[in-house]
Design a protein around this motif. Structure first.
Motif, PDB file in Angstrom:
ATOM      1  N   SER A   6      11.103 -14.416  20.980  1.00  0.00           N
ATOM      2  CA  SER A   6      11.715 -14.622  22.291  1.00  0.00           C
ATOM      3  C   SER A   6      11.051 -13.954  23.310  1.00  0.00           C
ATOM      4  CB  SER A   6      13.158 -13.995  22.214  1.00  0.00           C
ATOM      5  OG  SER A   6      13.832 -14.697  21.290  1.00  0.00           O
ATOM      6  N   ARG A   7      10.414 -12.771  23.117  1.00  0.00           N
ATOM      7  CA  ARG A   7       9.492 -11.926  23.855  1.00  0.00           C
ATOM      8  C   ARG A   7       8.393 -12.663  24.078  1.00  0.00           C
ATOM      9  NH1 ARG A   7       9.763  -7.417  20.494  1.00  0.00           N
ATOM     10  NH2 ARG A   7      11.942  -6.788  20.198  1.00  0.00           N
ATOM     11  N   THR A   8       7.672 -13.420  23.235  1.00  0.00           N
ATOM     12  CA  THR A   8       6.569 -13.774  23.193  1.00  0.00           C
ATOM     13  C   THR A   8       6.834 -15.373  24.149  1.00  0.00           C
ATOM     14  OG1 THR A   8       5.904 -13.415  21.331  1.00  0.00           O
ATOM     15  CG2 THR A   8       4.867 -15.408  22.156  1.00  0.00           C
ATOM     16  N   LEU A   9       7.978 -15.951  24.167  1.00  0.00           N
ATOM     17  CA  LEU A   9       8.412 -17.295  25.014  1.00  0.00           C
ATOM     18  C   LEU A   9       8.387 -16.835  26.451  1.00  0.00           C
ATOM     19  CD1 LEU A   9      10.641 -19.149  22.594  1.00  0.00           C
ATOM     20  CD2 LEU A   9       8.356 -19.843  23.442  1.00  0.00           C
ATOM     21  N   ILE A  10       9.209 -15.642  26.458  1.00  0.00           N
ATOM     22  CA  ILE A  10       9.370 -15.208  27.815  1.00  0.00           C
ATOM     23  C   ILE A  10       8.240 -14.842  28.510  1.00  0.00           C
ATOM     24  CG2 ILE A  10      10.444 -13.256  29.218  1.00  0.00           C
ATOM     25  CD1 ILE A  10      12.674 -13.216  27.154  1.00  0.00           C
ATOM     26  N   ARG A  11       7.152 -14.274  27.700  1.00  0.00           N
ATOM     27  CA  ARG A  11       5.850 -13.607  28.595  1.00  0.00           C
ATOM     28  C   ARG A  11       5.068 -14.980  28.816  1.00  0.00           C
ATOM     29  NH1 ARG A  11       3.658 -10.740  24.111  1.00  0.00           N
ATOM     30  NH2 ARG A  11       5.429  -9.881  23.662  1.00  0.00           N
ATOM     31  N   ARG A  12       5.268 -15.998  27.928  1.00  0.00           N
ATOM     32  CA  ARG A  12       4.666 -17.151  28.214  1.00  0.00           C
ATOM     33  C   ARG A  12       5.081 -18.263  29.360  1.00  0.00           C
ATOM     34  NH1 ARG A  12       3.903 -20.055  22.209  1.00  0.00           N
ATOM     35  NH2 ARG A  12       2.312 -18.657  21.341  1.00  0.00           N
ATOM     36  N   HIS A  13       6.453 -17.939  29.383  1.00  0.00           N
ATOM     37  CA  HIS A  13       7.027 -18.853  30.292  1.00  0.00           C
ATOM     38  C   HIS A  13       7.500 -18.209  31.630  1.00  0.00           C
ATOM     39  CE1 HIS A  13       6.690 -22.347  27.838  1.00  0.00           C
ATOM     40  NE2 HIS A  13       7.244 -21.574  26.924  1.00  0.00           N
ATOM     41  N   GLY A  14       7.397 -17.032  31.856  1.00  0.00           N
ATOM     42  CA  GLY A  14       7.551 -16.135  32.817  1.00  0.00           C
ATOM     43  C   GLY A  14       7.115 -16.711  34.166  1.00  0.00           C
ATOM     44  N   HIS A  15       5.807 -16.989  34.138  1.00  0.00           N
ATOM     45  CA  HIS A  15       5.498 -17.650  35.546  1.00  0.00           C
ATOM     46  C   HIS A  15       6.153 -18.823  35.885  1.00  0.00           C
ATOM     47  CE1 HIS A  15       2.162 -18.650  38.228  1.00  0.00           C
ATOM     48  NE2 HIS A  15       2.051 -19.853  37.903  1.00  0.00           N
ATOM     49  N   LEU A  16       6.212 -19.657  34.715  1.00  0.00           N
ATOM     50  CA  LEU A  16       6.893 -20.864  34.939  1.00  0.00           C
ATOM     51  C   LEU A  16       8.338 -20.536  35.559  1.00  0.00           C
ATOM     52  CD1 LEU A  16       7.354 -23.652  34.963  1.00  0.00           C
ATOM     53  CD2 LEU A  16       8.155 -23.597  32.778  1.00  0.00           C
ATOM     54  N   ALA A  17       8.907 -19.500  35.286  1.00  0.00           N
ATOM     55  CA  ALA A  17      10.428 -19.134  35.707  1.00  0.00           C
ATOM     56  C   ALA A  17      10.161 -18.559  37.137  1.00  0.00           C
ATOM     57  CB  ALA A  17      11.067 -17.963  34.851  1.00  0.00           C
ATOM     58  N   ASP A  18       9.198 -17.888  37.461  1.00  0.00           N
ATOM     59  CA  ASP A  18       9.118 -17.445  38.700  1.00  0.00           C
ATOM     60  C   ASP A  18       8.855 -18.504  39.926  1.00  0.00           C
ATOM     61  OD1 ASP A  18       9.135 -14.863  37.761  1.00  0.00           O
ATOM     62  OD2 ASP A  18       7.018 -14.457  37.770  1.00  0.00           O
ATOM     63  N   VAL A  19       7.963 -19.432  39.293  1.00  0.00           N
ATOM     64  CA  VAL A  19       7.377 -20.505  40.061  1.00  0.00           C
ATOM     65  C   VAL A  19       8.965 -21.510  40.610  1.00  0.00           C
ATOM     66  CG1 VAL A  19       6.250 -22.684  40.362  1.00  0.00           C
ATOM     67  CG2 VAL A  19       5.118 -20.599  39.543  1.00  0.00           C
ATOM     68  N   LEU A  20       9.513 -21.641  39.175  1.00  0.00           N
ATOM     69  CA  LEU A  20      10.779 -22.190  39.489  1.00  0.00           C
ATOM     70  C   LEU A  20      11.741 -21.622  40.408  1.00  0.00           C
ATOM     71  CD1 LEU A  20      12.338 -24.869  38.636  1.00  0.00           C
ATOM     72  CD2 LEU A  20      13.423 -23.734  36.792  1.00  0.00           C
ATOM     73  N   GLU A  21      11.854 -20.357  40.392  1.00  0.00           N
ATOM     74  CA  GLU A  21      12.811 -19.622  41.250  1.00  0.00           C
ATOM     75  C   GLU A  21      12.537 -19.703  42.412  1.00  0.00           C
ATOM     76  OE1 GLU A  21      14.861 -15.120  41.758  1.00  0.00           O
ATOM     77  OE2 GLU A  21      13.358 -15.362  40.057  1.00  0.00           O
ATOM     78  N   LYS A  22      11.005 -19.575  43.180  1.00  0.00           N
ATOM     79  CA  LYS A  22      10.596 -19.704  44.261  1.00  0.00           C
ATOM     80  C   LYS A  22      10.927 -21.032  45.011  1.00  0.00           C
ATOM     81  CE  LYS A  22       7.121 -16.158  43.866  1.00  0.00           C
ATOM     82  NZ  LYS A  22       5.665 -15.925  43.871  1.00  0.00           N
TER      83      LYS A  22
END
Length: 78
Positions: A6-22
């Motif tokens: 889970s932590r690895t997925l969050i780290r990998r997709h954290g940027h995607l989540a930030d971009v999507l939120e913006k």
């Protein structure tokens, strides 16, 4: 092991989540502006309709202008 994944997925997709939120935040702001613009257009169109109806109501049934003139120069040329 699942927590590690889970932590690895969050780290990998954290940027995607930030971009999507913006993107979603900017989209929401854009939609809000469009709604305000549409409200202003609606108000202006309503005012125009009222003005036209008022003028039409005033002029309806009243002889005047070049239609009833016996002749002469067209006042619209001036």
């Amino acid at each position: 092991m699942a927590a590690s994944n889970s932590r690895t997925l969050i780290r990998r997709h954290g940027h995607l989540a930030d971009v999507l939120e913006k993107f979603c935040t900017r989209w929401e702001i854009g939609v809000e502006h469009l709604i305000k613009d549409a409200a202003q257009v609606s108000q202006r169109l309503t005012a125009s309709v009222k003005a036209y109806r008022e003028v039409d109501g005033t002029l309806f049934g009243q002889p005047g202008g070049t239609v009833t003139r016996p002749g002469g120069e067209d006042p619209g040329v001036q």
